[in-house]
Design a protein around this motif. Structure first.
Motif, PDB file in Angstrom:
ATOM      1  N   TYR A 119      48.557  76.666  35.426  1.00  0.00           N
ATOM      2  CA  TYR A 119      48.499  77.521  34.237  1.00  0.00           C
ATOM      3  C   TYR A 119      47.418  77.395  33.424  1.00  0.00           C
ATOM      4  CZ  TYR A 119      49.957  80.299  30.102  1.00  0.00           C
ATOM      5  OH  TYR A 119      49.875  81.196  29.315  1.00  0.00           O
ATOM      6  N   GLY A 120      46.997  76.192  32.829  1.00  0.00           N
ATOM      7  CA  GLY A 120      46.159  75.873  31.991  1.00  0.00           C
ATOM      8  C   GLY A 120      44.840  76.213  32.352  1.00  0.00           C
ATOM      9  N   LEU A 121      44.621  75.483  33.784  1.00  0.00           N
ATOM     10  CA  LEU A 121      43.275  75.927  34.213  1.00  0.00           C
ATOM     11  C   LEU A 121      43.034  77.229  34.467  1.00  0.00           C
ATOM     12  CD1 LEU A 121      42.672  72.962  37.017  1.00  0.00           C
ATOM     13  CD2 LEU A 121      41.275  73.778  35.197  1.00  0.00           C
ATOM     14  N   ALA A 122      44.154  78.099  35.117  1.00  0.00           N
ATOM     15  CA  ALA A 122      43.955  79.583  35.042  1.00  0.00           C
ATOM     16  C   ALA A 122      43.605  80.298  33.953  1.00  0.00           C
ATOM     17  CB  ALA A 122      45.066  80.249  35.813  1.00  0.00           C
ATOM     18  N   LYS A 123      44.369  79.926  32.862  1.00  0.00           N
ATOM     19  CA  LYS A 123      44.085  80.582  31.611  1.00  0.00           C
ATOM     20  C   LYS A 123      42.724  80.478  31.095  1.00  0.00           C
ATOM     21  CE  LYS A 123      46.516  82.333  27.949  1.00  0.00           C
ATOM     22  NZ  LYS A 123      47.137  83.520  27.917  1.00  0.00           N
ATOM     23  N   LYS A 124      42.087  79.018  31.337  1.00  0.00           N
ATOM     24  CA  LYS A 124      40.878  78.707  30.607  1.00  0.00           C
ATOM     25  C   LYS A 124      39.872  79.346  31.331  1.00  0.00           C
ATOM     26  CE  LYS A 124      38.541  75.087  28.949  1.00  0.00           C
ATOM     27  NZ  LYS A 124      38.642  73.604  28.164  1.00  0.00           N
ATOM     28  N   LYS A 125      40.044  79.259  33.077  1.00  0.00           N
ATOM     29  CA  LYS A 125      38.742  79.548  33.695  1.00  0.00           C
ATOM     30  C   LYS A 125      38.793  80.911  34.316  1.00  0.00           C
ATOM     31  CE  LYS A 125      36.771  75.497  33.446  1.00  0.00           C
ATOM     32  NZ  LYS A 125      35.266  75.407  33.062  1.00  0.00           N
ATOM     33  N   ASN A 126      39.900  81.410  34.459  1.00  0.00           N
ATOM     34  CA  ASN A 126      39.737  82.890  35.277  1.00  0.00           C
ATOM     35  C   ASN A 126      39.466  83.856  34.230  1.00  0.00           C
ATOM     36  OD1 ASN A 126      40.936  81.660  37.252  1.00  0.00           O
ATOM     37  ND2 ASN A 126      42.923  82.649  37.287  1.00  0.00           N
ATOM     38  N   HIS A 127      38.280  84.772  34.592  1.00  0.00           N
ATOM     39  CA  HIS A 127      37.869  85.855  33.730  1.00  0.00           C
ATOM     40  C   HIS A 127      37.914  87.025  34.305  1.00  0.00           C
ATOM     41  CE1 HIS A 127      36.493  82.783  31.161  1.00  0.00           C
ATOM     42  NE2 HIS A 127      35.777  82.041  32.158  1.00  0.00           N
ATOM     43  N   SER A 128      37.907  88.279  33.706  1.00  0.00           N
ATOM     44  CA  SER A 128      38.050  89.404  34.405  1.00  0.00           C
ATOM     45  C   SER A 128      37.221  89.785  35.429  1.00  0.00           C
ATOM     46  CB  SER A 128      38.106  90.365  33.321  1.00  0.00           C
ATOM     47  OG  SER A 128      36.779  90.648  32.638  1.00  0.00           O
ATOM     48  N   ALA A 129      35.964  89.182  35.400  1.00  0.00           N
ATOM     49  CA  ALA A 129      35.058  89.547  36.537  1.00  0.00           C
ATOM     50  C   ALA A 129      34.568  88.150  37.421  1.00  0.00           C
ATOM     51  CB  ALA A 129      33.696  90.162  35.954  1.00  0.00           C
ATOM     52  N   GLY A 130      34.188  88.619  38.575  1.00  0.00           N
ATOM     53  CA  GLY A 130      33.834  87.603  39.428  1.00  0.00           C
ATOM     54  C   GLY A 130      35.185  87.039  40.148  1.00  0.00           C
ATOM     55  N   ILE A 131      34.682  85.799  40.667  1.00  0.00           N
ATOM     56  CA  ILE A 131      35.666  85.143  41.479  1.00  0.00           C
ATOM     57  C   ILE A 131      36.642  84.001  40.565  1.00  0.00           C
ATOM     58  CG2 ILE A 131      35.901  82.926  42.813  1.00  0.00           C
ATOM     59  CD1 ILE A 131      33.444  83.651  44.460  1.00  0.00           C
ATOM     60  N   PRO A 132      37.731  84.181  40.396  1.00  0.00           N
ATOM     61  CA  PRO A 132      38.727  83.530  39.456  1.00  0.00           C
ATOM     62  C   PRO A 132      38.528  81.912  39.829  1.00  0.00           C
ATOM     63  CG  PRO A 132      40.099  85.168  40.953  1.00  0.00           C
ATOM     64  CD  PRO A 132      38.826  85.205  41.465  1.00  0.00           C
TER      65      PRO A 132
ATOM     66  N   LEU B  98      50.663  73.174  42.087  1.00  0.00           N
ATOM     67  CA  LEU B  98      49.503  73.403  41.840  1.00  0.00           C
ATOM     68  C   LEU B  98      48.714  74.553  42.554  1.00  0.00           C
ATOM     69  CD1 LEU B  98      46.964  72.213  39.956  1.00  0.00           C
ATOM     70  CD2 LEU B  98      46.370  70.625  41.850  1.00  0.00           C
ATOM     71  N   THR B  99      48.797  74.345  43.886  1.00  0.00           N
ATOM     72  CA  THR B  99      48.291  75.677  44.584  1.00  0.00           C
ATOM     73  C   THR B  99      48.964  76.765  44.615  1.00  0.00           C
ATOM     74  OG1 THR B  99      49.416  74.794  46.454  1.00  0.00           O
ATOM     75  CG2 THR B  99      47.109  73.855  46.142  1.00  0.00           C
ATOM     76  N   THR B 100      48.275  77.873  44.853  1.00  0.00           N
ATOM     77  CA  THR B 100      48.960  79.235  44.848  1.00  0.00           C
ATOM     78  C   THR B 100      48.379  80.225  45.896  1.00  0.00           C
ATOM     79  OG1 THR B 100      49.513  81.262  43.577  1.00  0.00           O
ATOM     80  CG2 THR B 100      47.615  79.910  42.836  1.00  0.00           C
ATOM     81  N   PHE B 101      49.095  80.578  47.046  1.00  0.00           N
ATOM     82  CA  PHE B 101      48.908  81.377  47.906  1.00  0.00           C
ATOM     83  C   PHE B 101      49.167  82.828  47.356  1.00  0.00           C
ATOM     84  CE2 PHE B 101      49.852  83.705  51.905  1.00  0.00           C
ATOM     85  CZ  PHE B 101      48.631  83.594  52.652  1.00  0.00           C
ATOM     86  N   SER B 102      50.158  83.129  46.734  1.00  0.00           N
ATOM     87  CA  SER B 102      50.325  84.146  46.165  1.00  0.00           C
ATOM     88  C   SER B 102      49.275  84.725  45.314  1.00  0.00           C
ATOM     89  CB  SER B 102      51.837  84.477  45.734  1.00  0.00           C
ATOM     90  OG  SER B 102      51.842  83.534  44.582  1.00  0.00           O
ATOM     91  N   THR B 103      49.011  83.992  44.195  1.00  0.00           N
ATOM     92  CA  THR B 103      47.967  84.411  43.370  1.00  0.00           C
ATOM     93  C   THR B 103      46.712  84.624  43.986  1.00  0.00           C
ATOM     94  OG1 THR B 103      49.270  83.190  41.706  1.00  0.00           O
ATOM     95  CG2 THR B 103      46.689  83.601  41.133  1.00  0.00           C
ATOM     96  N   LEU B 104      46.200  83.836  44.853  1.00  0.00           N
ATOM     97  CA  LEU B 104      45.086  84.042  45.541  1.00  0.00           C
ATOM     98  C   LEU B 104      44.975  85.268  46.384  1.00  0.00           C
ATOM     99  CD1 LEU B 104      42.497  83.012  47.420  1.00  0.00           C
ATOM    100  CD2 LEU B 104      43.966  82.304  48.857  1.00  0.00           C
ATOM    101  N   ASN B 105      46.061  85.878  46.994  1.00  0.00           N
ATOM    102  CA  ASN B 105      46.127  87.124  47.805  1.00  0.00           C
ATOM    103  C   ASN B 105      46.131  88.207  46.532  1.00  0.00           C
ATOM    104  OD1 ASN B 105      46.143  86.201  50.351  1.00  0.00           O
ATOM    105  ND2 ASN B 105      48.148  85.695  50.152  1.00  0.00           N
ATOM    106  N   LYS B 106      46.916  88.221  45.673  1.00  0.00           N
ATOM    107  CA  LYS B 106      46.608  89.215  44.446  1.00  0.00           C
ATOM    108  C   LYS B 106      45.301  89.375  43.984  1.00  0.00           C
ATOM    109  CE  LYS B 106      47.518  88.335  40.272  1.00  0.00           C
ATOM    110  NZ  LYS B 106      46.506  88.572  39.354  1.00  0.00           N
ATOM    111  N   GLU B 107      44.674  88.138  43.897  1.00  0.00           N
ATOM    112  CA  GLU B 107      43.285  88.195  43.226  1.00  0.00           C
ATOM    113  C   GLU B 107      42.276  88.903  44.085  1.00  0.00           C
ATOM    114  OE1 GLU B 107      43.852  84.662  39.962  1.00  0.00           O
ATOM    115  OE2 GLU B 107      42.953  84.182  41.978  1.00  0.00           O
TER     116      GLU B 107
END
Length: 116
Positions: free
Chosen positions: A21-34, A72-81
């Motif tokens: 959650y912390g890494l996704a919140k800090k590093k995922n941005h609206s454009a480009g690769i999450p 830590l890993t997430t297959f479902s989020t990867l597919n959504k993204e």
């Protein structure tokens, strides 16, 4: 499954979910690769390789592989993204993200397994 084994999986799962959650919140941005999701999936692949390469005890394997790496890993989020990138016309990012995740994951899991 014993109570202690459930505690090991639950403890690792809590830590993995909080880190993700912390890494996704800090590093995922609206454009480009999450990059946050990519990072947790690659770190998880390396961790799984290390855990199974080290042939740790059942308790540590449950804590680190089933719990920590599993949450830590997430297959479902990867597919959504991937679907979001593709739908938003960012097809090059989607393909690169897919290849980095699976290719990098395989390489890192192998490295983790063989370096120990």
């Amino acid at each position: 499954m014993t109570f202690l084994e459930m505690v090991m999986v639950g403890t690792g799962g809590f830590l993995g979910a909080v880190i993700r959650y912390g890494l996704a919140k800090k590093k995922n941005h609206s454009a480009g690769i999450p990059s946050g999701t990519l990072a947790v999936n690659l770190i998880g692949a390396l961790l799984i390789g290390l855990v199974f390469g080290l042939e740790l005890s059942r308790g540590l394997t449950l804590l680190l592989a089933s719990g920590l790496a599993g949450a830590l890993t997430t297959f479902s989020t990867l597919n959504k993204e991937l679907i979001e990138l593709w739908s938003n016309g960012e097809k090059n990012h989607a393909v690169r993200y897919l290849l980095l995740t699976y290719g990098g994951g395989l390489v890192l899991a192998t490295i983790g397994y063989v370096i120990v």
